[in-house]
Design a protein around this motif. Sequence first.
Motif, PDB file in Angstrom:
ATOM      1  N   GLU A 308       0.798  -1.220   0.000  1.00 51.26           N
ATOM      2  CA  GLU A 308       0.000   0.000   0.000  1.00 51.26           C
ATOM      3  C   GLU A 308       0.833   1.274   0.000  1.00 51.26           C
ATOM      4  O   GLU A 308       0.289   2.371  -0.152  1.00 51.26           O
ATOM      5  N   TYR A 311       0.409   3.729  -2.971  1.00 53.03           N
ATOM      6  CA  TYR A 311      -0.950   4.267  -3.058  1.00 53.03           C
ATOM      7  C   TYR A 311      -1.149   5.382  -2.041  1.00 53.03           C
ATOM      8  O   TYR A 311      -1.748   6.421  -2.333  1.00 53.03           O
ATOM      9  N   GLN A 315      -1.808   9.169  -3.184  1.00 56.97           N
ATOM     10  CA  GLN A 315      -3.061   9.778  -2.729  1.00 56.97           C
ATOM     11  C   GLN A 315      -2.801  11.100  -2.032  1.00 56.97           C
ATOM     12  O   GLN A 315      -3.498  12.091  -2.236  1.00 56.97           O
TER      13      GLN A 315
END
Length: 399
Positions: A308, A311, A315
Amino acid sequence: MHILIVSHSCATAINQEIYARVQRETGWKITLVVPDQWHDEFGNALRQEPCKGMEDSVIRCAVWKNGSIIFHVYRMRWQKFLRELRPDVIYMNHEPYALATAQVCHANNSSIRVPFGFYSCQNINKKYPVPFSWLESMVYRSSTFALPITDRVADVLRAKGFRGRQTICALPLDPERYHPRLRSQPPESFPKTDLPVIGYVGRLVEPKGLRTLATALGQVRDLDWRMVLVGTGEFQPEFEKLLAAQGVRDRIFFAGYVPHHETPRWLASMDMLVLPSETQPNWEEQFGRVIPEAMACGAAVIGSDSGEIPYLIRQSEGGLVFTQRQPDELAVALRQLISGPRLRRQLAENGRHWVERDISIPAVAQKMIDTFSAAASTHNHSRAGKTSSLASTHAFAQP
């Protein structure tokens, strides 16, 4: 409304604050079941007083297999407990394949049958052996909602057959506890320097990419910088040898173990945080909680493309991403931030804004409130419909 929450992680008071917020915002009654004490990964036995607002809400329960997130179970007669408590919604802050989740789910199915939901951070579609696969399937069939921490986790749940409502709820943090102003209060042992400080917070184990980090640091030894590492682990002696071979060991400070509640001051004293984790056959970074913690404290982040990590960074627009196991790419990112104070400040501002908007306690609490409300409302509507249908049938049957 009455919400029952079961959570091993809430043996730590700071993790209870999200539920205190939900209770304060809604006026609902929350009952929080936690282990009487919990053995963490560092061997500490955690038993803390409830956080403010949860003093009358916490029930402590002994557990078997203490310290095992997946295998522990609560020593409680759950069916009797549920019949007496009569909650409107049950939320397990546990993975769907954990024994504790199956334990409470089965008790709910066998007694009060109220809306049931679970948490998940598993971003790899793993196949578990029997009986865990059976228990996991039972939880999916019996659950109304799930709170996965990322979109990729939600994808795994769908792939495994879960068809209930999903609401993405990142691991929340308090942006007032993690704040850039703490930079003015560095820990006493933090190295005193005016040079850019590279930080690392986590276990000192090989899968965290420490070989790659050592090589990359050697490639930027022509620049002026210092590094602080917070954490312990069996790879530290080997890591120190690698740093010495790169000619940078004297620039590195090993802080050792730091209690979680003290990490905000360490993070706020760092200019950038590096997280060079490397995906293994059965593991990849699931969230990298230290990433938003560092961003909230005003640090830019450099992270690998494991799990993750990329990401979260993309983001938030709060850092740079490099290809895992590629020290040359990590060195380029380090060089950019060490030599670029303006870039560091911009990334840090982006990250702080993202934390406040998307993963602060108020933001995540509202998502939980919406989910619990929807689950209870749907259940009550369905129950009312069945009652109405039954009444109509009886009326039709009258002579």
